[in-house]
Scaffold this motif. Structure first.
Motif, PDB file in Angstrom:
ATOM      1  N   GLU A 158       0.835  -1.212   0.000  1.00 46.34           N
ATOM      2  CA  GLU A 158       0.000   0.000   0.000  1.00 46.34           C
ATOM      3  C   GLU A 158       0.865   1.256   0.000  1.00 46.34           C
ATOM      4  N   ARG A 159       1.878   1.269   0.844  1.00 46.21           N
ATOM      5  CA  ARG A 159       2.763   2.440   0.947  1.00 46.21           C
ATOM      6  C   ARG A 159       3.558   2.637  -0.348  1.00 46.21           C
ATOM      7  N   GLN A 160       4.143   1.574  -0.856  1.00 45.92           N
ATOM      8  CA  GLN A 160       4.957   1.689  -2.063  1.00 45.92           C
ATOM      9  C   GLN A 160       4.111   2.089  -3.271  1.00 45.92           C
ATOM     10  N   THR A 161       2.884   1.615  -3.331  1.00 46.68           N
ATOM     11  CA  THR A 161       1.999   1.993  -4.439  1.00 46.68           C
ATOM     12  C   THR A 161       1.802   3.505  -4.462  1.00 46.68           C
ATOM     13  N   ARG A 162       1.584   4.081  -3.294  1.00 48.20           N
ATOM     14  CA  ARG A 162       1.420   5.541  -3.212  1.00 48.20           C
ATOM     15  C   ARG A 162       2.709   6.271  -3.605  1.00 48.20           C
ATOM     16  N   LEU A 163       3.831   5.786  -3.096  1.00 46.87           N
ATOM     17  CA  LEU A 163       5.112   6.447  -3.396  1.00 46.87           C
ATOM     18  C   LEU A 163       5.450   6.350  -4.879  1.00 46.87           C
ATOM     19  N   LEU A 164       5.197   5.194  -5.478  1.00 40.67           N
ATOM     20  CA  LEU A 164       5.462   5.033  -6.911  1.00 40.67           C
ATOM     21  C   LEU A 164       4.565   5.943  -7.745  1.00 40.67           C
ATOM     22  N   ALA A 165       3.299   6.035  -7.372  1.00 40.74           N
ATOM     23  CA  ALA A 165       2.373   6.902  -8.100  1.00 40.74           C
ATOM     24  C   ALA A 165       2.810   8.363  -8.021  1.00 40.74           C
ATOM     25  N   ALA A 166       3.403   8.750  -6.901  1.00 40.19           N
ATOM     26  CA  ALA A 166       3.873  10.122  -6.714  1.00 40.19           C
ATOM     27  C   ALA A 166       5.303  10.316  -7.250  1.00 40.19           C
ATOM     28  N   GLU A 167       5.874   9.239  -7.789  1.00 38.07           N
ATOM     29  CA  GLU A 167       7.246   9.251  -8.325  1.00 38.07           C
ATOM     30  C   GLU A 167       8.263   9.736  -7.290  1.00 38.07           C
TER      31      GLU A 167
ATOM     32  N   ASP B  64      12.248   7.817  -1.793  1.00 31.03           N
ATOM     33  CA  ASP B  64      11.443   7.249  -0.710  1.00 31.03           C
ATOM     34  C   ASP B  64      11.134   5.776  -0.972  1.00 31.03           C
ATOM     35  N   VAL B  65      10.866   5.441  -2.228  1.00 32.23           N
ATOM     36  CA  VAL B  65      10.619   4.047  -2.596  1.00 32.23           C
ATOM     37  C   VAL B  65      11.847   3.201  -2.280  1.00 32.23           C
TER      38      VAL B  65
END
Length: 195
Positions: free
Chosen positions: A72-81, A85-86
């Motif tokens: 869940e966390r990584q999905t958000r970080l990846l979407a925000a590029e 942080d990823v």
């Protein structure tokens, strides 16, 4: 919620103990952190439990819980590029035990991309090498991933392994006849001194 926050210092102290008490305290901390909205802390708690209490974690749902929160966390970080942080979350949280819970290989491919975006080709290669057997075990095959694996071998100075990987694609009419395939092959040959 304020009562939960008051319990955190107590559980944090208990988490430093060895054995079942420490493992249980870390597990409870991860639950508290999740309920209070701190995914990063929950991931850290579960990662620590896997590292410090491996047997207990192996017999529990810790790898699945870690994957769920991590995903869940990584999905958000990846979407925000947010590539750094990823990478930081992956470095601090990932453990091979979590592989059993992975249900989204594309997320790990995104992690590899994040490493590439910040210029860390070796780490991108490591993640790609880890995800490829998972995809095969799931009965899937991904030509683009194999191509990326060969490319990453070249970018990390291992042209021979890159060429061996490309040979796997040689009999695939779609990608093997592409200009990108020919360019990568030529680049790997040149890098290895064979051109």
């Amino acid at each position: 919620p304020s009562e939960w926050a008051k319990a955190v210092p107590k559980f944090t102290g208990m988490a430093k103990q060895e054995g079942e008490v420490g493992a249980e305290a870390l597990y409870l901390l991860s639950q508290l952190d999740s309920m209070m909205g701190s995914q990063v802390d929950a991931v850290s708690d579960l990662s620590t439990m896997i590292r410090d209490h491996r047997r207990t974690a192996q017999r529990s749902d810790v790898p699945e819980r870690l994957w769920s929160i991590y995903k869940e966390r990584q999905t958000r970080l990846l979407a925000a590029e947010k590539w750094f942080d990823v990478a930081a979350l992956h470095e601090g949280a990932w453990h091979p035990m979590v592989r059993r819970a992975v249900d989204d290989h594309n997320l790990l491919i995104g992690i590899a991309k994040a490493y590439e975006e910040i210029g860390l080709a070796h780490q991108a290669l490591r993640v790609t090498q880890e995800v490829y057997p998972m995809i095969l075990a799931a009965g899937e095959d991904d030509e683009a991933l194999i191509y990326d694996l060969a490319r990453l071998y070249g970018e990390t100075g291992n042209s021979r392994e890159g060429l061996r990987t490309l040979r796997y694609l040689k009999d695939r009419p779609g990608i093997a006849r592409s200009g990108a395939f020919a360019m990568l092959r030529a680049s790997l040959l040149e890098q290895g001194g064979d051109l």
